[in-house]
Scaffold this motif. Structure first.
Motif, PDB file in Angstrom:
ATOM      1  N   GLY A  70      46.794  32.732  41.754  1.00 26.21           N
ATOM      2  CA  GLY A  70      45.537  33.009  41.043  1.00 26.21           C
ATOM      3  C   GLY A  70      45.667  32.905  39.531  1.00 26.21           C
TER       4      GLY A  70
ATOM      5  N   LEU B  74      36.680  32.894  38.030  1.00 22.42           N
ATOM      6  CA  LEU B  74      36.762  33.557  39.336  1.00 22.42           C
ATOM      7  C   LEU B  74      36.732  32.488  40.421  1.00 22.42           C
TER       8      LEU B  74
ATOM      9  N   LEU C 208      32.421  38.455  44.461  1.00 22.08           N
ATOM     10  CA  LEU C 208      32.919  37.736  43.291  1.00 22.08           C
ATOM     11  C   LEU C 208      33.973  38.518  42.524  1.00 22.08           C
ATOM     12  N   PHE C 209      33.779  39.820  42.421  1.00 24.28           N
ATOM     13  CA  PHE C 209      34.631  40.598  41.530  1.00 24.28           C
ATOM     14  C   PHE C 209      35.702  41.398  42.285  1.00 24.28           C
ATOM     15  N   SER C 210      35.826  41.148  43.540  1.00 24.09           N
ATOM     16  CA  SER C 210      36.739  41.996  44.317  1.00 24.09           C
ATOM     17  C   SER C 210      38.204  41.645  44.104  1.00 24.09           C
ATOM     18  N   SER C 211      38.468  40.498  43.426  1.00 23.62           N
ATOM     19  CA  SER C 211      39.871  40.113  43.283  1.00 23.62           C
ATOM     20  C   SER C 211      40.561  40.856  42.149  1.00 23.62           C
ATOM     21  N   TYR C 212      39.814  41.445  41.240  1.00 24.83           N
ATOM     22  CA  TYR C 212      40.444  42.237  40.190  1.00 24.83           C
ATOM     23  C   TYR C 212      39.489  43.301  39.686  1.00 24.83           C
TER      24      TYR C 212
ATOM     25  N   ASN D  94      45.214  41.215  39.095  1.00 19.33           N
ATOM     26  CA  ASN D  94      45.301  40.744  40.472  1.00 19.33           C
ATOM     27  C   ASN D  94      46.606  41.196  41.131  1.00 19.33           C
TER      28      ASN D  94
ATOM     29  N   ARG E 139      32.347  40.106  32.049  1.00 19.02           N
ATOM     30  CA  ARG E 139      32.181  40.291  33.501  1.00 19.02           C
ATOM     31  C   ARG E 139      30.697  40.444  33.859  1.00 19.02           C
TER      32      ARG E 139
ATOM     33  N   TYR F  42      36.070  48.269  45.362  1.00 19.68           N
ATOM     34  CA  TYR F  42      36.893  47.120  45.775  1.00 19.68           C
ATOM     35  C   TYR F  42      38.272  47.605  46.237  1.00 19.68           C
TER      36      TYR F  42
ATOM     37  N   LYS G  44      41.057  46.289  45.575  1.00 14.17           N
ATOM     38  CA  LYS G  44      42.012  46.165  44.454  1.00 14.17           C
ATOM     39  C   LYS G  44      42.047  47.436  43.618  1.00 14.17           C
TER      40      LYS G  44
END
Lengths: 385, 596
Positions: free
Chosen positions: A273, A372, A381-385, B153, B200, B263, B265
């Motif tokens: 990523g 993203l 969309l924002f769940s990866s960070y 991440n 964001r 989330y 994460k």
């Protein structure tokens, strides 16, 4: 009681990890056992690939071109270091001989009906055709002579250091009209050094260009769109600058949007990523921004070619998945038509997202970008960070 | 003792801009920006960038602008109001050289960064790993984590990096460009990030979503009107205000536990942060808290909160009942009212048990066990949990582990179990008698007779509690040697040779010491300490520039012994900041209590 001055490990991270030079990280994948095994499995008598594509002659006429990618020993720069994105080592064999190369040529010739239908032959070697350490001189001579004899315009690839006066004079005596494509990648010494590890500088490129011009040979410059460790927005800003910088010294400018070749350092970044291949929208924007420089008032200063390898696929330049085919096709058409009308009426919801990403990348200190996953469900969309 | 590095000013950032702390909870802080008396803005705050939406200075006190288009890029970070002394012109203006940055995947690469160090520090994971000069830097005013989007991440590395950055540069603002939104700012603030940007939210807006504190959602046009960016800004405002309020009320943990559910994460990051603090046995947690403070344990994830883990670990591995109370163990249920002893049920238990030399322990969740002597301490006196009467597997494991840990060290002769927690007839080889409301009193009386358990006076009882509390907090209670209790409950005084020595402050569950006690405490090495330099008369409190060295055990609320540069004991203070802030932090570190 702890005294900070007794802390001998002065890294910020207390857990010391082994440090490596970038060189070793670039080279590491080559030595994975499965890569070695794969390399040795290639048939040395067959080229890596042979195909025909539509092209333009130097006079701008539509024609067909054969591309012959020979399986060789690879690039001498790779032997000592290597470019950060290069995966050509995957296609090479260390023991390819002159005889093998002739066999590959004959195979290609047979496959493409003695090159009868094409007017141009591109002979690529995963390195430099005119580099004696990579390609036997006898075979270099053969290719120059053979294409001249067939009356086909030859296109070869080379790094800069091979393009000496002596070498070009020798080649010119055998074949008086051919094109040399140089993988300049970026018109910026810092990018060549840090992002690409190219192993030559702009000074070296300018010297090579001077020699090619002196010998009246055609010059094609490859520029990379979105090298490693660079954001999408930065790539757009810089590539526009680079095109403007090389226009006067290039008969053709070929933009190579980054695609992820397996087993490379960029592949590792991609899988973690830390790198996303370019948006197709960026390529459209790039073309729009430089079109008037490339062809002011309709006069073509240099031919601009944008060919996104693996367009629309996750490892190639891609958009949201819905508009990729249409946008990629328009980009391909532009290389031949040289008309901005190819992009009229192109639109998609994802274009706004692309625009916003570019804006953040160009204005924030985010060297690797804020991009993203452009194919994720918007809710995720924002769940990866 | 940690040697403090040089610093510029007590209420200044590294580059002399106005910076002070108005509230803190662990790593989350509200910085006041600008003139300390009339701050222009507070953190968490926003940093705008070129062609960004225009927001008021008190919400967005900084602007970041790129200079030219060369590589690697340079930026100007400007105050949008007068943030630097003399607080007249918009200031500060910092030039920031980003430098070449390798992504986190290549953090092991041995390349030295050419990014700027001060007043704005350009940081990436790779630089943190490879640039040995960073730890010796003059304190930067702003730390920009340039690869934060990618680093986040990798949950484990991200929280580790943020923890180290936060502790290494306590008086710097931290910004993770491109990372923050109303959906994750609570956790980022918890990790110590101070500045945020709209990137964001802008991305969400371009995708047609409203980014809220609960994550992205579609809007309902008929209810909410046009989808304007102002809606996104409102979400930011609401969340920033909520966070500031939570920090002030020491409730940020509870808010974070809600928000991380957005989330996976974020859940990962909170858990890793908890594990990291727990594994480092970090001493920067609060030791003393106001009696009014409530630690709301509504979420299961509170079990991984280091303050909870620390309690269960210490009870399980360190707590030893007083040697006069090692025959009979009485297990009781907890009560909603804290400390338990003021609850109606516990008043009855205490009446039925009487003043006997038995160990009383309450069984509860999420703390597991709370010994009677320690029930007035943070967090035992402050937690609140929904009561269902059901014990889940983890709660059972925590209680059994803690209990068996104690029983490994002390072989009681009998356990009277009136807690309602099922231990069977025998636990760790010790006989267990299950009791209930009707049988409890009789069984205690019977055990007292059979085991020959003595009475203990109220005074002895209270002194034992003080000893146990001191041992829990400071590892020993030798400073109590030769002291006795005077006065009447609950306002006991600890006296030595007829003079006031200390008293228990039930408002924040800590000992208050008299001047006379300080040399004794110093001689016994009981309390954490700090060495400070004094220029002329010593009037004010303790600020970072005064600190020469400090004990890395200092926690908020601790009584800290203060020494002069020539090692003379000069007084004591109440720590306002934990140890990590004493090394170049900003604002008041301790309120001076005694001057000798």
């Amino acid at each position: 009681m702890v005294n900070i001055s007794t802390n001998t490990d002065k890294r910020v991270f207390l857990e010391k990890k082994e440090s490596k030079k970038l060189h070793f990280l670039i080279k590491a994948p080559e030595n994975y056992s499965y890569n070695i095994e794969k390399k040795m499995s290639w048939d040395a008598n067959k080229p890596a690939t042979v195909y025909v594509t539509p092209e333009l002659t130097k006079d701008g006429e539509v024609c067909k071109a054969a591309t012959v990618i020979l399986r060789t020993k690879g690039c001498h720069w790779w032997w000592s270091s290597g470019c950060t994105f290069c995966g050509y080592f995957n296609d090479t064999r260390d023991d390819v001989t002159n005889e093998n190369l002739h066999e590959q040529w004959n195979y290609s010739k047979r496959k493409l009906n003695d090159f009868e239908e094409v007017q141009m032959i591109k002979v690529y070697t995963s390195g430099s055709l005119l580099e004696d350490r990579e390609i036997p001189i006898e075979f270099q001579e053969f290719v120059l002579k053979e294409t001249n004899k067939l009356g086909k315009h030859l296109v070869i690839e080379s790094r800069t250091e091979q393009l000496t006066s002596e070498k070009l004079s020798w080649a010119k005596k055998i074949n008086s009209d051919f094109t040399v494509a140089i993988g300049l990648e970026a018109y910026d010494d810092e990018v060549l050094r840090f992002h690409i590890n190219k192993g030559f500088t702009l000074k070296s490129w300018h010297k090579a260009v001077e020699q090619l011009k002196k010998h009246n040979l055609r010059i094609k410059s490859y520029l990379m769109f979105k090298p490693p460790f660079m954001s999408e927005g930065e790539a757009l800003t810089q590539c526009i600058k680079w095109i403007k910088s090389v226009i006067e010294d290039s008969d053709e400018i070929s933009i190579n949007p980054m695609n992820i070749q397996r087993g490379t350092i960029i592949d590792r970044l991609y899988r973690n990523g830390d790198y996303r291949p370019p948006w197709l929208w960026s390529l459209v924007e790039l073309i729009k921004k430089v079109h008037d420089f490339v062809q002011p008032n309709g006069e073509v200063l240099s031919r601009l070619i944008v060919h996104p390898t693996a367009a629309g696929k996750p490892r190639g330049a891609h958009n949201c998945g819905k508009c990729d085919v249409e946008v990629a096709a328009a980009i391909e058409r532009y290389s031949v038509s040289r008309s901005l009308e190819e992009f009229t009426d192109l639109n998609c919801k994802c274009r706004l997202r692309w625009k916003e990403e570019i804006h953040s990348d160009q204005n924030l200190p985010v060297p690797i970008g804020v991009g993203l996953n452009r194919r994720a469900n918007v809710e995720n969309l924002f769940s990866s960070y | 003792m940690i040697q403090s590095n040089e610093s510029d000013g007590g209420s200044m950032g590294g580059d002399g801009f106005g910076l002070d702390i108005s509230a803190r909870q662990r790593y989350a802080r509200i910085f006041k920006l600008g003139n300390r008396k009339e701050p222009l803005a507070r953190t968490p705050a926003l940093i705008l960038y070129d062609d960004d939406y225009d927001l008021p200075v008190n919400l967005a006190p900084f602007k970041c602008s790129r200079i030219g288009d060369s590589l690697p890029p340079n930026f100007l970070i400007k105050g949008r109001g007068a943030l630097s002394p003399p607080f007249e012109e918009p200031s500060p203006i910092w030039e920031f050289k980003q430098g070449n940055v390798l992504p986190p995947t290549l953090s092991e690469t041995e390349i030295k960064s050419d990014g700027s160090s001060t007043p704005v520090l350009s940081l990436s994971l790779q630089r943190m790993m490879q640039d040995s000069d960073i730890v010796n830097l003059k304190q930067p005013s702003l730390v920009i984590v340039t690869d934060a989007v990618q680093l986040a991440n990798r949950s484990k590395e991200f929280v580790e990096a943020m923890l180290i950055v936060r502790e290494t540069f306590p008086s710097a603002l931290i910004w993770c460009p491109g990372l923050s939104g109303p959906d994750n700012i609570a956790l980022l603030t918890w990790l110590g990030v101070d500045l945020h940007d709209l990137s964001r939210s802008r991305q969400a807006h371009s995708a047609g979503m409203l980014l809220t504190s609960n994550g992205p959602r579609n809007i309902e046009l008929d209810l909410e009107g046009d989808f304007l960016f102002e809606l996104q800004v409102e979400e930011w405002k609401n969340e920033i205000v909520t966070i500031r309020e939570s920090i002030r009320k020491l409730k940020l943990r509870e808010l974070v536990e809600k928000r991380v559910l957005n989330y996976p994460k974020l859940v990962e990051q909170l858990r890793f942060h908890d594990y990291l603090l727990e594994n480092r046995k970090i001493e920067s947690l609060t030791r003393h808290a106001s009696r009014d403070r409530v630690l709301q344990c509504n979420s299961l994830s509170v079990r991984s909160d280091p303050i909870i883990r620390e309690w269960t670990r210490k009870v399980s591995s360190q707590y030893v009942p007083h040697n006069s109370r090692q025959k009979l163990l009485i297990l009781l249920p907890c009560s909603a009212k804290k400390p338990y002893r003021i609850s109606r049920s516990h008043k009855r238990y205490r009446y039925e048990i009487g003043n006997i030399s038995a160990t009383e322990i309450s069984i509860t969740s999420p703390l597991g066990l709370v010994p009677r002597e320690l029930e007035e301490l943070w967090p035992a006196a402050n937690y609140d949990i929904p009561v269902t009467g059901h014990w889940d597997a983890e709660e059972i494991r925590i209680v059994e582990n803690s209990l068996s840990g104690i029983l490994d060290r002390v072989k009681f002769e009998l356990i009277i179990n009136n807690s309602g927690f099922d231990l069977g007839n025998e636990f760790c080889g010790i006989k267990v008698i299950e009791t209930n409301k009707e049988t409890f009193s009789a069984e205690v009386k019977k055990a007292k007779e059979e085991l020959g358990i003595q009475e203990q006076s109220i005074k002895v009882n209270r002194m034992i509690e003080y000893q146990m509390i001191s041992k829990w907090h400071y590892g020993s209670f030798s400073w109590l040697d030769g002291t006795k209790l005077a006065g009447k409950p609950p306002h006991w005084k600890i006296e030595k040779e007829g003079k006031p020595f200390a008293r228990w402050n039930h408002l924040n569950s800590s000992f208050s010491f008299s001047k006379a006690a300080l040399p004794v405490l110093a001689g016994k090495n009981t309390l954490p300490s700090a060495k400070i330099k004094l220029d002329g008369d010593w009037n004010g409190d303790v600020f970072a520039p005064m600190v020469i060295s400090f004990d890395n055990l200092i926690r908020v609320g601790d009584v800290v012994l203060l020494y002069s540069q020539d090692d003379a004991l000069i007084g004591s203070g109440i720590a306002q900041a934990p140890a990590w802030e004493w090394n170049n932090g900003c604002g008041r570190l301790a309120k001076v209590r005694h001057r000798l």
